[in-house]
Design an enzyme around this catalytic site. Structure first.
Site, PDB file in Angstrom:
ATOM      1  N   HIS A  69       0.953  -0.765   0.011  1.00 49.73           N
ATOM      2  CA  HIS A  69       0.191   0.008   0.027  1.00 49.73           C
ATOM      3  C   HIS A  69       0.820   1.083  -0.261  1.00 49.73           C
ATOM      4  O   HIS A  69       1.959   1.517   0.425  1.00 49.73           O
ATOM      5  CB  HIS A  69      -0.708   0.302   1.368  1.00 49.73           C
ATOM      6  CG  HIS A  69      -0.150   0.202   2.667  1.00 49.73           C
ATOM      7  ND1 HIS A  69      -0.291   1.081   3.412  1.00 49.73           N
ATOM      8  CD2 HIS A  69       0.382  -0.960   3.393  1.00 49.73           C
ATOM      9  CE1 HIS A  69       0.595   1.254   3.695  1.00 49.73           C
ATOM     10  NE2 HIS A  69       0.592  -0.489   4.589  1.00 49.73           N
ATOM     11  N   ASP A 187       6.955   1.926   6.019  1.00 57.04           N
ATOM     12  CA  ASP A 187       5.768   1.514   6.247  1.00 57.04           C
ATOM     13  C   ASP A 187       4.555   2.453   5.227  1.00 57.04           C
ATOM     14  O   ASP A 187       4.140   3.568   5.422  1.00 57.04           O
ATOM     15  CB  ASP A 187       4.973   1.532   7.244  1.00 57.04           C
ATOM     16  CG  ASP A 187       3.273   0.858   7.401  1.00 57.04           C
ATOM     17  OD1 ASP A 187       3.139  -0.064   6.963  1.00 57.04           O
ATOM     18  OD2 ASP A 187       2.734   0.881   8.762  1.00 57.04           O
ATOM     19  N   GLU A 221      -5.076   1.143   2.946  1.00 55.33           N
ATOM     20  CA  GLU A 221      -4.612  -0.123   3.390  1.00 55.33           C
ATOM     21  C   GLU A 221      -4.663   0.596   5.086  1.00 55.33           C
ATOM     22  O   GLU A 221      -4.939   0.157   6.358  1.00 55.33           O
ATOM     23  CB  GLU A 221      -3.269  -0.010   3.412  1.00 55.33           C
ATOM     24  CG  GLU A 221      -3.087  -1.484   4.040  1.00 55.33           C
ATOM     25  CD  GLU A 221      -2.722  -1.139   5.613  1.00 55.33           C
ATOM     26  OE1 GLU A 221      -2.397  -2.857   6.321  1.00 55.33           O
ATOM     27  OE2 GLU A 221      -1.908  -0.262   6.119  1.00 55.33           O
ATOM     28  N   GLU A 222      -3.820   1.729   5.321  1.00 53.63           N
ATOM     29  CA  GLU A 222      -4.401   2.388   6.793  1.00 53.63           C
ATOM     30  C   GLU A 222      -5.867   2.503   7.132  1.00 53.63           C
ATOM     31  O   GLU A 222      -5.562   2.945   8.439  1.00 53.63           O
ATOM     32  CB  GLU A 222      -3.114   3.939   6.531  1.00 53.63           C
ATOM     33  CG  GLU A 222      -2.334   4.035   6.118  1.00 53.63           C
ATOM     34  CD  GLU A 222      -0.864   2.998   7.305  1.00 53.63           C
ATOM     35  OE1 GLU A 222      -2.105   2.780   8.388  1.00 53.63           O
ATOM     36  OE2 GLU A 222      -0.012   2.727   6.912  1.00 53.63           O
ATOM     37  N   ASP A 242       4.739  -5.989   3.539  1.00 54.48           N
ATOM     38  CA  ASP A 242       4.391  -4.927   4.341  1.00 54.48           C
ATOM     39  C   ASP A 242       5.176  -4.796   5.773  1.00 54.48           C
ATOM     40  O   ASP A 242       6.117  -5.976   5.762  1.00 54.48           O
ATOM     41  CB  ASP A 242       2.691  -4.782   4.895  1.00 54.48           C
ATOM     42  CG  ASP A 242       2.387  -3.215   5.396  1.00 54.48           C
ATOM     43  OD1 ASP A 242       2.738  -2.212   5.626  1.00 54.48           O
ATOM     44  OD2 ASP A 242       0.502  -3.052   5.538  1.00 54.48           O
ATOM     45  N   HIS A 322       4.890   3.319  12.920  1.00 56.05           N
ATOM     46  CA  HIS A 322       4.093   4.657  13.034  1.00 56.05           C
ATOM     47  C   HIS A 322       4.435   6.022  13.407  1.00 56.05           C
ATOM     48  O   HIS A 322       4.008   6.996  13.904  1.00 56.05           O
ATOM     49  CB  HIS A 322       2.676   4.057  13.050  1.00 56.05           C
ATOM     50  CG  HIS A 322       1.922   3.383  12.551  1.00 56.05           C
ATOM     51  ND1 HIS A 322       0.256   2.847  12.755  1.00 56.05           N
ATOM     52  CD2 HIS A 322       1.982   2.595  11.265  1.00 56.05           C
ATOM     53  CE1 HIS A 322       0.228   2.389  11.807  1.00 56.05           C
ATOM     54  NE2 HIS A 322       0.915   2.109  11.305  1.00 56.05           N
TER      55      HIS A 322
END
Length: 350
Positions: A69, A187, A221-222, A242, A322
């Site tokens: 993603h 990510d 995706e998030e 991922d 994140h």
């Protein structure tokens, strides 16, 4: 001919420097389509805005699908405050602590962009003393200080900024001489770069895959549903690429390809996991098998949507997920080589 690490790193840097918070990904998807055109790979844009690329294989009865993603964490303007500062609502699963002090960009509906800094409402220790450090970092206690001469809500409105405008974070991309890649949004833009490295290698080497294979670059995706649709009916195996999570109790580090055995959605397909481990060992790759306790992937989203596929998850090890993340070029290399080996292997037998 081997995978080009330079190409993968350069591709990541281009992707990371293209803002794409979930819900506002048109620019980065246009870049994806342009690069696929450069590689001569057929693709379509889905109604949700993702891109599905396809490489024909020798066997067209059974297909594979790989996904990564390109959407990222971000924010939107929640409120324009009376003092000319902005309150935010977050996009994706992260905390305000992870972006405090970060530069950001607000893009208006007209396409104009303004920069700012994310701060607590009591950032100055010379004014707020101990409160500055002890105050909880929540939506009500954080704000954006705009780099414009604004003193009121009307001043901000005059710039064209409105509630609902998207906010992206400065990725601060840096590649060190020792091979570390430091950036926000590793990510999952590193995995997208890995898939492009594999695609470039396949094209330049003239390799024909044993099975028709699809590459879904997802853009939601998030928020949980990036790769749960547009899966061709012939697909029997679905591999998400991922990030691998690093932390206490984890086996994954910044140099391996991480093979996920289980995340918060449950175990991944045991047979496919063993197959990936066997391929990694045969190729002499540095890998780790791991469990991610607070994680979901596009592969698990596909299963929750009812698709009857074998599902797996691998990816480069990423530290400080994140937040301001870091990985190493060796992790990209190990992941890319495992993807390439997998694409040339036999499909799992039911």
């Amino acid at each position: 001919m081997s995978l080009s690490t330079t190409y993968m790193v350069d591709t990541f840097c281009k992707l990371a420097n293209t803002p794409s918070p979930t819900g506002h990904t048109d620019k980065v998807m246009a870049w994806i389509e342009s690069e696929l055109n450069n590689l001569g790979i057929a693709h379509v844009r889905t109604n949700k805005g993702a891109v599905l690329a396809t490489l024909p294989g020798k066997n067209n009865a059974k297909h594979r699908l790989l996904t990564a993603h390109v959407d990222t964490l971000g924010a939107m303007v929640k409120e324009i405050k009376a003092n000319g500062r902005l309150k935010l609502t977050l996009i994706g699963g992260f905390t305000f602590n992870a972006v405090e002090g970060e530069y950001c960009t607000i893009e208006t509906d007209s396409g104009r962009s303004y920069t700012g800094t994310i701060l607590s409402t009591k950032a100055s220790v010379h004014v707020y003393s101990r409160e500055a450090g002890k105050m909880e970092r929540t939506e009500s206690n954080m704000e954006v200080r705009l780099d414009e001469k604004v003193k009121s809500k009307d001043d901000v409105l005059a710039l064209g900024i409105r509630v609902g405008d998207f906010v992206s974070f400065d990725p601060r991309v840096s590649v060190t001489e020792s091979g570390f890649i430091k950036s926000r949004h590793i990510d999952d833009k590193a995995s997208v770069a890995i898939l492009f490295g594999v695609l470039k290698h396949i094209r330049e080497s003239g390799l024909t895959l044993p099975y028709t294979t699809h590459f879904l670059i997802s853009n939601n995706e998030e928020i949980g549903y990036g790769g749960n649709s547009n899966i061709p009916e012939q697909v029997v195996e679905y591999l998400a690429v991922d990030m691998g999570a690093i932390g206490d109790g984890q086996t994954t580090d910044e140099y391996c390809v991480s093979i996920c055995a289980k995340d918060s959605s449950g175990p991944y397909h045991y047979g496919l996991r063993k197959h990936l481990v066997q391929l990694a060992e045969e190729q002499g790759l540095y890998y780790q098998v791991d469990i991610y306790p607070y994680y979901n992937s596009d592969a698990s989203a596909a299963l929750k949507s009812g698709y009857d596929v074998v599902h797996g998850l691998i990816g480069p090890g990423v530290d400080a997920s994140h937040s301001y993340e870091r990985t190493h070029t060796e992790s990209l290399e190990n992941t890319g080589k495992l993807v390439l080996a997998y694409l040339q292997s036999d499909i799992m037998q039911a």
